[in-house]
Scaffold this motif. Structure first.
Motif, mmCIF file in Angstrom:
data_model
loop_
_atom_site.group_PDB
_atom_site.id
_atom_site.type_symbol
_atom_site.label_atom_id
_atom_site.label_comp_id
_atom_site.label_asym_id
_atom_site.label_seq_id
_atom_site.Cartn_x
_atom_site.Cartn_y
_atom_site.Cartn_z
ATOM 1 N N LEU A 37 -128.528 11.725 97.597
ATOM 2 C CA LEU A 37 -129.741 12.487 97.939
ATOM 3 C C LEU A 37 -131.002 11.627 97.957
ATOM 4 O O LEU A 37 -132.071 12.100 98.306
ATOM 5 C CB LEU A 37 -129.919 13.652 96.953
ATOM 6 N N ARG A 38 -130.878 10.358 97.566
ATOM 7 C CA ARG A 38 -132.055 9.470 97.609
ATOM 8 C C ARG A 38 -131.797 8.284 98.544
ATOM 9 O O ARG A 38 -132.227 8.273 99.680
ATOM 10 C CB ARG A 38 -132.410 9.009 96.182
ATOM 11 N N ASP A 39 -131.007 7.308 98.121
ATOM 12 C CA ASP A 39 -130.751 6.158 98.993
ATOM 13 C C ASP A 39 -129.973 6.604 100.227
ATOM 14 O O ASP A 39 -130.212 6.120 101.330
ATOM 15 C CB ASP A 39 -129.933 5.096 98.231
ATOM 16 N N GLY A 40 -129.041 7.551 100.034
ATOM 17 C CA GLY A 40 -128.231 8.034 101.151
ATOM 18 C C GLY A 40 -129.078 8.764 102.170
ATOM 19 O O GLY A 40 -128.955 8.556 103.377
ATOM 20 N N ASP A 60 -127.802 -5.195 94.427
ATOM 21 C CA ASP A 60 -127.606 -6.179 95.484
ATOM 22 C C ASP A 60 -128.235 -5.522 96.716
ATOM 23 O O ASP A 60 -127.541 -5.025 97.617
ATOM 24 C CB ASP A 60 -126.110 -6.447 95.667
ATOM 25 N N THR A 61 -129.556 -5.512 96.730
ATOM 26 C CA THR A 61 -130.340 -4.706 97.677
ATOM 27 C C THR A 61 -129.998 -4.980 99.133
ATOM 28 O O THR A 61 -130.011 -4.076 99.968
ATOM 29 C CB THR A 61 -131.842 -4.973 97.416
ATOM 30 N N VAL A 62 -129.706 -6.231 99.456
ATOM 31 C CA VAL A 62 -129.463 -6.565 100.871
ATOM 32 C C VAL A 62 -127.986 -6.838 101.162
ATOM 33 O O VAL A 62 -127.639 -7.345 102.227
ATOM 34 C CB VAL A 62 -130.347 -7.765 101.309
ATOM 35 N N CYS A 117 -124.804 -1.521 94.927
ATOM 36 C CA CYS A 117 -124.475 -2.457 96.005
ATOM 37 C C CYS A 117 -124.665 -1.848 97.380
ATOM 38 O O CYS A 117 -124.325 -0.685 97.604
ATOM 39 C CB CYS A 117 -123.029 -2.918 95.860
ATOM 40 N N HIS A 118 -125.159 -2.671 98.287
ATOM 41 C CA HIS A 118 -125.262 -2.263 99.693
ATOM 42 C C HIS A 118 -124.175 -2.938 100.514
ATOM 43 O O HIS A 118 -123.621 -3.960 100.119
ATOM 44 C CB HIS A 118 -126.673 -2.538 100.214
ATOM 45 N N ASN A 119 -123.903 -2.360 101.676
ATOM 46 C CA ASN A 119 -122.663 -2.681 102.388
ATOM 47 C C ASN A 119 -122.850 -3.557 103.625
ATOM 48 O O ASN A 119 -122.031 -3.536 104.533
ATOM 49 C CB ASN A 119 -121.998 -1.349 102.796
HETATM 50 O O1 KIV Z 1 -131.231 -1.128 96.927
HETATM 51 C C1 KIV Z 1 -132.077 -1.091 96.014
HETATM 52 O O2 KIV Z 1 -132.535 -2.104 95.498
HETATM 53 C C2 KIV Z 1 -132.531 0.219 95.582
HETATM 54 C C3 KIV Z 1 -133.371 0.278 94.350
HETATM 55 C C4 KIV Z 1 -134.632 1.019 94.592
HETATM 56 C C5 KIV Z 1 -132.583 0.817 93.210
HETATM 57 O O3 KIV Z 1 -132.192 1.217 96.172
#
Ligand code: KIV
Ligand code: ZN
Length: 510
Positions: free
Chosen positions: A16-19, A174-176, A207-209
């Motif tokens: 509900l936030r990052d998604g 791992d933001t990026v 983690c991001h994909n």
């Molecule tokens: O990807 C990220 O670094 C975030 C932070 C705000 C937790 O979503």
């Protein structure tokens, strides 16, 4: 760490936030509440309900979700500044277990170019703002954005500082999506050595994909000592998405002995959560997606089918039932009564109040009149749709469509609006265009079609059509609507009206 019994890893869901930040995934208040309820039913430990300061809509949804859920922690995101933290607290304070989640970037790149702050200033800010959050709330998460590209010594100093200031969870995103799994494992092991206070708090991975490694990296983080993982249903999220919750959970479930770790998740709720999110956002899951893709449990090759028939374990490492996939069994018919319908709806895991049940039952009866066989999937589609309905500013009364290869398509649409019945006629490039233009005339809203998809709920000649329509407003906001009917034109018209009603509902929400 691996001891005798398996340790619990907390699941922090940020669908509900990052998604929601990903294109085409925005949800209205009712949809967010419905999704949050489903996440609670699935027993996630923490729900990040939104970013309270980002908009009035986000504030209201975080606050409502915080006040609604009883069985999990509810968090709001905040940047490391006074206003964000105060607003986050205002939104979550009514929760059974509120959490403030603040973040600031710690990598040289982000500090210099995005924040334009010196490392010492970032350190001071992180510590001071964590202390502010901790004065409000005993449950504070601190995230070091872009932590995997940060200087380890500086990162460790920030971590020690925020823990001393009251952080109870430290998240290392791992933001990026840059990390590799073996590297990510070593990153967690190393940072625990450099910042020994981490052993006193929850250590989180996010983690991001971008390189398709988010789930693998999350599991590597768990191996390296993470006690919480942040993820989203179906892996939705910024760019290539976040780590997919279902992949992490089922990897731990299937390889519990290997990881020495498990989660509290009710895995049999996974399929329903995935389906609900897809229905709400209109974003379909790729067929070969692990765990929740349509083909994830389909055995096509004859040799595989034979093996599975003899012994499922030949080609199945987990059962479809374990993620909540039920057989598409024949259930009710047109002579079934309300009690039988209510029991079936309950068995499928949906809780409807009396008026919702009344509406759903009427729809079921209408469907059973038009369709020979009503399957569980038909009932699910009907009930799930009913439970995320917004108030119906417009509803369909009737329609007539004329179309053919040698005539211009025309549509006559009649809608009910309050106590009025309004009819308009329109021509168009094909029947859908004509129908949507007539709806545009009636509702006075500019309808720019962003996406249109037509699927079938089940197999068979009399299957219900499942139409998805995405409409873009002049301001660039996208609203998705769904419509079900055994008549595909009717399904499409319902979907368009549903999207317009959501548009109107969103205008009222603000
Ligand atoms: O990807 C990220 O670094 C975030 C932070 C705000 C937790 O979503
Ligand atoms: Zn993120």
């Amino acid at each position: 760490m691996m001891g005798g019994g398996a340790r619990m890893v907390r699941i922090f869901d940020t669908t509900l936030r990052d998604g929601e930040q990903s294109p085409g995934c925005s949800m209205n208040l009712k949809e967010k509440i419905e999704m949050a309820r489903q996440l609670e039913r699935m027993k996630v430990d923490v729900i990040e309900a939104g970013f309270a300061i980002s908009s009035q809509g986000d504030f209201v949804s975080v606050k409502t979700i915080a006040e609604t859920l009883k069985d999990c922690t509810v968090a709001s995101l905040a940047r490391a500044n006074e206003k964000d933290i105060d607003r986050a607290w205002e939104a979550v304070k009514g929760a059974a277990d509120p959490r403030i989640h603040l973040f600031i970037a710690t990598s040289p790149l982000h500090m210099e170019y995005k924040l334009q702050m010196k490392p010492d200033e970032v350190y001071e800010k992180a510590v001071a703002m964590t202390a502010r959050a901790a004065r409000y709330c005993g449950n504070v998460e601190f995230s070091a954005e872009d932590s995997t590209r940060s200087d380890m010594a500086f990162l460790a100093r920030v971590i020690e500082g925020v823990i001393a200031a009251g952080a109870t969870t430290v998240n290392l995103p791992d933001t990026v999506g840059y990390s590799m799994p073996d590297e990510h494992y070593r990153f967690f092991v190393k940072i625990r050595e450099l910042a020994p206070s981490l052993e006193k708090v929850a250590i989180s991975s996010h983690c991001h994909n971008d390189l398709g490694l988010a789930a693998a990296n999350s599991l590597a983080a768990i191996m390296g000592g993470a006690t919480q993982v942040e993820c989203t249903v179906n892996g939705i999220g910024e760019r290539a998405g976040n780590a997919a919750m279902e992949e992490i959970v089922m990897a731990l479930h299937t390889r519990k002995a290997y990881y020495g770790a498990e989660t509290r998740i009710a895995t049999s709720e996974i399929a329903r959560s995935s389906g609900l999110l897809s229905r709400i956002t209109g974003v379909k899951v790729q067929p070969n997606k692990a765990i929740v893709g349509e083909n994830a449990f389909a055995h096509e090759a004859g040799i595989h089918q034979h093996g599975v028939l003899v012994n499922r374990e030949t080609y199945e490492i987990m059962t479809p039932e374990s993620v909540g996939l039920v057989k598409n069994s024949l259930v009710l018919g047109k002579h079934s009564g309300k009690h039988a319908f209510r029991d079936r709806v309950k068995a499928l895991g949906y809780e409807l109040d009396d008026s919702e049940l009344e509406i759903a039952f009427a729809k079921f009866k209408a469907l059973a009149d038009r369709k020979k066989t009503v399957y569980d999937r038909d009932i699910e589609a009907l009930v799930a749709k009913e439970s995320v309905q917004v108030p119906k500013a417009y509803r369909l009364e009737s329609f007539v469509i004329n179309s053919g290869s040698r005539i211009t398509s025309t549509a006559v649409i009649r809608l009910i609006h309050g106590d009025r019945s309004i009819e308009r006629v329109s021509r168009g490039e094909g029947p859908i265009d004509a129908a949507f233009k007539a709806i545009e005339k009636i509702t006075g809203r500019r309808i720019s079609l962003d996406d249109y998809q037509l699927g079938a709920v089940t197999e068979g000649e009399d299957a219900q059509g499942d139409a998805l329509v995405k409409l873009r407003t002049e301001g660039g906001e996208v609203f998705s609507g769904r419509g079900l009917s055994t008549d595909v034109m009717e399904a499409s018209i319902h979907a368009c009206i549903n999207a317009v009603n959501k548009m109107i509902y969103a205008e009222r929400e603000l």
